[in-house]
Design a protein around this motif. Sequence first.
Motif, PDB file in Angstrom:
ATOM      1  N   THR B  86       0.832  -1.209   0.000  1.00 54.47           N
ATOM      2  CA  THR B  86       0.000   0.000   0.000  1.00 54.47           C
ATOM      3  C   THR B  86       0.867   1.260   0.000  1.00 54.47           C
ATOM      4  N   ALA B  87       1.973   1.240   0.769  1.00 51.34           N
ATOM      5  CA  ALA B  87       2.863   2.408   0.817  1.00 51.34           C
ATOM      6  C   ALA B  87       3.460   2.686  -0.564  1.00 51.34           C
ATOM      7  N   PHE B  88       3.864   1.599  -1.253  1.00 50.08           N
ATOM      8  CA  PHE B  88       4.420   1.785  -2.603  1.00 50.08           C
ATOM      9  C   PHE B  88       3.363   2.324  -3.557  1.00 50.08           C
ATOM     10  N   LYS B  90       0.791   4.189  -2.810  1.00 51.52           N
ATOM     11  CA  LYS B  90       0.557   5.610  -2.526  1.00 51.52           C
ATOM     12  C   LYS B  90       1.686   6.454  -3.114  1.00 51.52           C
ATOM     13  N   LYS B  91       2.903   5.921  -3.067  1.00 46.89           N
ATOM     14  CA  LYS B  91       4.056   6.639  -3.625  1.00 46.89           C
ATOM     15  C   LYS B  91       3.898   6.807  -5.137  1.00 46.89           C
ATOM     16  N   ILE B  92       3.499   5.713  -5.795  1.00 48.20           N
ATOM     17  CA  ILE B  92       3.314   5.758  -7.249  1.00 48.20           C
ATOM     18  C   ILE B  92       2.193   6.729  -7.604  1.00 48.20           C
ATOM     19  N   ASN B  94       1.145   9.270  -5.901  1.00 46.70           N
ATOM     20  CA  ASN B  94       1.609  10.633  -5.660  1.00 46.70           C
ATOM     21  C   ASN B  94       2.446  11.133  -6.838  1.00 46.70           C
ATOM     22  N   LYS B  95       3.334  10.248  -7.323  1.00 41.26           N
ATOM     23  CA  LYS B  95       4.202  10.583  -8.457  1.00 41.26           C
ATOM     24  C   LYS B  95       3.370  10.839  -9.713  1.00 41.26           C
ATOM     25  N   SER B 100      -5.027  11.896  -3.326  1.00 41.07           N
ATOM     26  CA  SER B 100      -5.234  10.941  -2.237  1.00 41.07           C
ATOM     27  C   SER B 100      -6.735  10.847  -1.964  1.00 41.07           C
TER      28      SER B 100
END
Lengths: 77, 158
Positions: B86-88, B90-92, B94-95, B100
């Motif tokens: 999930t963290a990855f 969210k990172k993708i 965001n990029k 969100s």
Amino acid sequence: MKADITLDCYGLLCPMPIIKITQKIKEVPVGQVLEVISTDEGIKSDLPAWCSSNGQEFLGIEQEDDTYKGYVKKIKD
Amino acid sequence: MDDEMTIIVFSNDLDRILASFILSTGAVTMGLKPTMFFTFWGLNVLKKEKATRSPAGWIKKMMSLINRRRADSLKLSQFHMFGIGTAFMKKIMNKSKIPSVPEMITMAKELGVKIIACTTTMEIMGVHQDDLIEEVDNVAGVATYLSTAKLSKVNLFV
């Protein structure tokens, strides 16, 4: 193609381009052409679909490498 | 008049919630008037970070303790991997400039999407109306949903 107003949607994914187009078209005077710059390949199909749903004229899409330039003529408020 | 559209948001999986908001915000651009009806686990998305009051009864207290997911802490239905997946994701996102979930809620409201919370779920889960975020337009039941669904061209269950 010549445009009167340009909207930059570079790097944005669905649904952001059509949301921005919906907001931007309000500022475009009737008869003028809006150019949409997008890197989302979906725009090729979504822009004509958006135009037919919203009663605006779809003029076409030009592709340069990974960038698409779509053209919409505002024909009604 | 605009055509109506309804989405029943049953799940609180991050991926399903994103899909729900992409559909509702996209629907506005296509001339539809969307209503999102949040029920069961989906209601968690509309809850404030901290409840103003504790629900009555120990079972409801336990449920609200376990049921802690909020709009900013949802997890993927797959690939969660104890939070790493999930963290990855969210990172993708965001990029790729994908909003969100809290940003999606704000954007949906600005575009005119109607947000309804299910009263039965609120009762079962011990959630008071004061504990819901201010973006909620209305709390209602199945008749309200169906009266809109009957008029709608698109009805979805996510």
